[in-house]
Write an enzyme that holds these catalytic residues in place. Structure first.
Site, PDB file in Angstrom:
ATOM      1  N   TYR A  83      51.082   9.997  24.743  1.00 25.18           N
ATOM      2  CA  TYR A  83      52.497   9.402  25.273  1.00 25.18           C
ATOM      3  C   TYR A  83      52.716   7.990  24.155  1.00 25.18           C
ATOM      4  O   TYR A  83      52.113   7.705  23.249  1.00 25.18           O
ATOM      5  CB  TYR A  83      51.970   8.661  26.634  1.00 25.18           C
ATOM      6  CG  TYR A  83      51.335   9.560  27.474  1.00 25.18           C
ATOM      7  CD1 TYR A  83      51.628  10.768  27.569  1.00 25.18           C
ATOM      8  CD2 TYR A  83      50.243   9.244  28.395  1.00 25.18           C
ATOM      9  CE1 TYR A  83      51.460  11.723  28.609  1.00 25.18           C
ATOM     10  CE2 TYR A  83      49.810  10.169  29.382  1.00 25.18           C
ATOM     11  CZ  TYR A  83      50.378  11.528  29.370  1.00 25.18           C
ATOM     12  OH  TYR A  83      49.959  12.499  30.207  1.00 25.18           O
ATOM     13  N   ARG A  84      53.757   7.518  24.472  1.00 27.00           N
ATOM     14  CA  ARG A  84      54.424   6.351  23.800  1.00 27.00           C
ATOM     15  C   ARG A  84      53.572   5.084  24.008  1.00 27.00           C
ATOM     16  O   ARG A  84      52.803   5.042  25.113  1.00 27.00           O
ATOM     17  CB  ARG A  84      55.796   6.061  24.253  1.00 27.00           C
ATOM     18  CG  ARG A  84      56.855   7.023  23.912  1.00 27.00           C
ATOM     19  CD  ARG A  84      58.365   6.491  24.030  1.00 27.00           C
ATOM     20  NE  ARG A  84      59.454   7.181  24.305  1.00 27.00           N
ATOM     21  CZ  ARG A  84      60.698   6.876  24.212  1.00 27.00           C
ATOM     22  NH1 ARG A  84      61.048   5.599  23.874  1.00 27.00           N
ATOM     23  NH2 ARG A  84      61.551   7.695  24.436  1.00 27.00           N
ATOM     24  N   HIS A 125      61.125  12.997  16.854  1.00 25.65           N
ATOM     25  CA  HIS A 125      60.407  14.242  16.719  1.00 25.65           C
ATOM     26  C   HIS A 125      60.008  14.483  15.501  1.00 25.65           C
ATOM     27  O   HIS A 125      60.179  13.594  14.436  1.00 25.65           O
ATOM     28  CB  HIS A 125      61.187  15.487  17.002  1.00 25.65           C
ATOM     29  CG  HIS A 125      61.202  15.521  18.703  1.00 25.65           C
ATOM     30  ND1 HIS A 125      60.196  16.113  19.503  1.00 25.65           N
ATOM     31  CD2 HIS A 125      62.343  15.309  19.628  1.00 25.65           C
ATOM     32  CE1 HIS A 125      60.294  16.054  20.971  1.00 25.65           C
ATOM     33  NE2 HIS A 125      61.811  15.835  20.880  1.00 25.65           N
ATOM     34  N   ILE A 127      60.733  16.062  12.836  1.00 23.24           N
ATOM     35  CA  ILE A 127      61.711  15.968  11.568  1.00 23.24           C
ATOM     36  C   ILE A 127      61.986  14.410  11.488  1.00 23.24           C
ATOM     37  O   ILE A 127      62.118  14.109  10.163  1.00 23.24           O
ATOM     38  CB  ILE A 127      62.927  16.688  12.047  1.00 23.24           C
ATOM     39  CG1 ILE A 127      63.783  16.500  10.881  1.00 23.24           C
ATOM     40  CG2 ILE A 127      63.790  15.850  13.106  1.00 23.24           C
ATOM     41  CD1 ILE A 127      65.020  17.492  11.035  1.00 23.24           C
ATOM     42  N   ASN A 128      61.774  13.592  12.201  1.00 23.22           N
ATOM     43  CA  ASN A 128      62.340  12.191  12.227  1.00 23.22           C
ATOM     44  C   ASN A 128      60.927  11.520  11.251  1.00 23.22           C
ATOM     45  O   ASN A 128      61.103  10.809  10.488  1.00 23.22           O
ATOM     46  CB  ASN A 128      62.562  11.632  13.513  1.00 23.22           C
ATOM     47  CG  ASN A 128      63.563  12.048  14.229  1.00 23.22           C
ATOM     48  OD1 ASN A 128      63.052  12.598  15.441  1.00 23.22           O
ATOM     49  ND2 ASN A 128      64.827  12.199  13.692  1.00 23.22           N
ATOM     50  N   ASP A 155      53.888  17.294  13.141  1.00 24.60           N
ATOM     51  CA  ASP A 155      53.024  17.697  14.667  1.00 24.60           C
ATOM     52  C   ASP A 155      51.734  18.245  14.271  1.00 24.60           C
ATOM     53  O   ASP A 155      50.715  17.709  14.981  1.00 24.60           O
ATOM     54  CB  ASP A 155      53.929  18.645  15.365  1.00 24.60           C
ATOM     55  CG  ASP A 155      55.162  17.917  16.260  1.00 24.60           C
ATOM     56  OD1 ASP A 155      55.094  16.885  16.184  1.00 24.60           O
ATOM     57  OD2 ASP A 155      55.715  18.825  16.734  1.00 24.60           O
TER      58      ASP A 155
END
Length: 367
Positions: A83-84, A125, A127-128, A155
């Protein structure tokens, strides 16, 4: 379950992407992973990342459900969450609370940006995350935009795999110290770490910022993919002189003096065009018959349907089938404590799990 991690107990807070992948790897290798999921969650055979688990549907807005998780934590070796930052604390399941219940607990935290830093609370995500590590800039063709490498680098490689290494490393240390700790696995850190060799080569003047013009990024004509007569592709990676010489021999270009300039970067673009013409003269299967299995560093580029049928993958049982879904088998291989085949996930209650993890306490509670 069997495998080198048999007996390891892990609480997984259900999420997407890297967290489930890390939990899958641990479960594949024998750990008993209990997946805390939303109410109504049922195992989905198409969700390969969720295999081999016990699914525990709980509403974490209910204090009683939070208490059930803490009861599991008291008998667990590790907890992983994705989670964040701050979410687990707001649920009442933060590291301080969990470590108070189980001082030897390894608390694995999987995020994109990490637990601190100016971007730590921002959405993102794969890509970032790989964008700010330098990795994304390096992937793609010369003169074209960077190409997202699916979500392998952030990921799964820089995230989940590094979280698994971190959790197992902390477990090793806890076996000596008797103390648990928090593992902060950030995909930005992991993607940067996976780029270590390239950063070293760049410092040595052997790698440039010019995408698609370097040794391993498609710039070298002897390390690239090529289309065949039937529109399928092959991959060659003949870097070493002896392997390159064999590739030339098998491709019929051993006597062409132009191909003597293997290390002349100025010649790479033209030689790539020349080699592309060579590979277009035969079908992919014809090239396989000529090159596969020799030291020319050659392989066919297989799609998702072809890969499980390849003779090498079949010989090694690289893929398996569960509930009709073809999927990768557990890896790596262990000689003395082999991992079992993946199994279907099942649902359970907290009491049922506690009956396995703490049978004496469970009997006392029901007495």
């Amino acid at each position: 379950m069997s495998g080198p991690l048999k007996g390891l107990r892990v609480v997984e807070m259900a999420g997407i992407g890297p967290g489930p992948f890390c939990a899958m790897v641990l479960a594949d290798l024998g750990a008993e992973v209990v997946r805390v999921a939303r109410p109504g969650a049922v195992p989905d055979p198409h969700d390969v990342l969720a295999r081999s688990r016990t699914v525990l549907p709980l509403d974490l807005r209910d204090p009683a459900s939070v208490q059930q998780v803490l009861d599991l934590v008291a008998h667990a070796d590790a907890l992983i969450e994705g989670y964040r930052p701050g979410v687990m604390e707001r649920l009442g399941l933060g590291p301080d609370v969990c470590l108070a219940r189980q001082p030897k607990l390894i608390y694995g935290r999987m995020t994109g940006w990490g637990q601190h830093g100016p971007l730590s609370h921002a959405a993102g995500h794969d890509i970032n995350y790989i964008a700010i590590s330098g990795a994304l800039h390096a992937i793609g063709r010369s003169g074209a935009a960077p190409v997202p490498p699916l979500n392998y680098v952030g990921d799964f490689g820089g995230g989940a795999m590094l979280l698994a290494v971190g959790v197992l490393s902390a477990l090793f240390e806890a076996g000596r110290s008797g103390r648990g700790q928090v593992v902060d696995a950030a995909m930005t850190d992991g993607a940067a770490l996976m780029s270590a060799m390239m950063y070293g080569m760049k410092a040595a003047g052997q790698w440039s910022n010019q995408r698609g013009e370097n040794l391993l990024d498609g710039g070298a004509f002897f390390y690239d993919t090529y289309a065949c007569a039937d529109g399928r592709f092959v991959a060659v990676g003949a870097i070493e002189p002896q392997f390159y010489a064999l590739l030339r021999e098998r491709c019929g270009i051993a006597d062409d003096p132009a191909f003597n300039a293997q290390r002349d970067r100025a010649a790479w673009p033209l030689l790539k065009l020349r080699l592309a013409e060579v590979f277009r003269t035969r079908t992919r299967d014809a090239w396989c018959a000529l090159l596969e299995g020799c030291d020319a560093c050659f392989a066919p580029v297989l799609d998702w349907d072809e890969a499980p049928r390849h003779t090498h993958n079949q010989a090694r049982q690289t893929f398996c089938t569960l509930d009709g879904v073809v999927q990768p088998a557990p890896a790596p291989r262990f000689a003395r404590t082999p991992a079992a085949a993946p199994i279907r996930s099942t649902t359970a209650t907290a009491d049922e799990v506690l009956a396995r993890w703490a049978p004496a306490a469970s009997k006392a509670a029901t007495a």
